[in-house]
Design a protein around this motif. Structure first.
Motif, PDB file in Angstrom:
ATOM      1  N   ILE A 185      29.443 -46.732 -88.957  1.00  0.00           N
ATOM      2  CA  ILE A 185      30.435 -46.153 -88.057  1.00  0.00           C
ATOM      3  C   ILE A 185      29.953 -46.400 -86.633  1.00  0.00           C
ATOM      4  O   ILE A 185      28.888 -45.895 -86.244  1.00  0.00           O
ATOM      5  N   PRO A 186      30.688 -47.173 -85.840  1.00  0.00           N
ATOM      6  CA  PRO A 186      30.236 -47.443 -84.464  1.00  0.00           C
ATOM      7  C   PRO A 186      30.335 -46.187 -83.593  1.00  0.00           C
ATOM      8  O   PRO A 186      31.190 -45.326 -83.819  1.00  0.00           O
ATOM      9  N   ASP A 187      29.445 -46.105 -82.630  1.00  0.00           N
ATOM     10  CA  ASP A 187      29.474 -45.017 -81.634  1.00  0.00           C
ATOM     11  C   ASP A 187      29.565 -43.631 -82.272  1.00  0.00           C
ATOM     12  O   ASP A 187      30.232 -42.735 -81.757  1.00  0.00           O
ATOM     13  N   TYR A 188      28.879 -43.431 -83.366  1.00  0.00           N
ATOM     14  CA  TYR A 188      28.994 -42.186 -84.127  1.00  0.00           C
ATOM     15  C   TYR A 188      28.283 -41.012 -83.460  1.00  0.00           C
ATOM     16  O   TYR A 188      28.801 -39.907 -83.414  1.00  0.00           O
ATOM     17  N   ALA A 189      27.082 -41.257 -82.957  1.00  0.00           N
ATOM     18  CA  ALA A 189      26.304 -40.164 -82.358  1.00  0.00           C
ATOM     19  C   ALA A 189      25.494 -40.702 -81.182  1.00  0.00           C
ATOM     20  O   ALA A 189      25.130 -41.872 -81.151  1.00  0.00           O
ATOM     21  N   ALA A 190      25.224 -39.814 -80.255  1.00  0.00           N
ATOM     22  CA  ALA A 190      24.404 -40.200 -79.108  1.00  0.00           C
ATOM     23  C   ALA A 190      22.934 -40.131 -79.492  1.00  0.00           C
ATOM     24  O   ALA A 190      22.494 -39.222 -80.200  1.00  0.00           O
TER      25      ALA A 190
END
Length: 176
Positions: free
Chosen positions: A152-157
């Motif tokens: 999942i792209p850009d899921y968590a910082a």
């Protein structure tokens, strides 16, 4: 491997070790691991987060193991058990953390094996987790037979605040 001994914590023992557990969480975040927090992690927030886990442990929804050496927590791993009737065969592996001083000595692998064996003993046949893509943790999961289910792209910082992809993994566990 380190001489750390891992034990399952009941709610009282977790609360007794909350300061050491907070130290581990802070070190993990400061070391760049994506475990749900941004750096710098405030000590009071780390302590409060662990205190909240005691409720789940007391209710049987969460199992927490701590690897301790010389009265210091060097690592943890947890299993979050599903609470719905149609999903009691599975659990989520959460918060596999190893202190930076203890990395590279097999402790992460030992904690992972411990959690998998405990899952099997509890009748859990499927484990799942998510981890930052291309992280050292991801390499451990791949090396120990976990199967990637997708990214999942850009899921968590990351702890520094940069959005990163997350890979979902699962592993079938043999019971008995």
């Amino acid at each position: 491997m380190t001489d750390a001994r891992a034990t399952r914590l009941d709610a009282a023992r977790l609360l007794d070790r909350v300061e050491e557990l907070a130290d581990l969480l802070i070190d993990t975040v400061d070391g760049g691991a994506s475990v749900g927090f941004l750096a710098p992690l405030d000590r009071a927030d780390a302590v409060a987060w662990w205190r909240e886990r005691a409720q789940g442990v007391a209710a049987g929804r969460l199992a927490v193991w701590a690897a301790e050496e010389a009265d210091r927590v060097l690592g943890t791993v947890s299993l979050a058990f599903a609470d719905k009737p149609n999903s009691r065969h599975r659990a989520e592996l959460v918060k596999l953390m190893v202190h930076r001083d203890a990395r590279g000595k097999g402790l992460g692998r030992a904690l992972l094996t411990l959690a998998e064996e405990a899952a099997a003993a509890a009748g859990v046949t499927l484990l799942h987790l998510d981890t930052e893509t291309d992280s050292p943790a991801e390499h451990l999961y791949r090396a120990t037979g976990w199967t990637g289910a997708g990214v999942i792209p850009d899921y968590a910082a990351s702890p520094s605040g940069v959005l990163r992809p997350t890979t979902l993994y699962y592993k079938h566990i043999a019971v008995g």
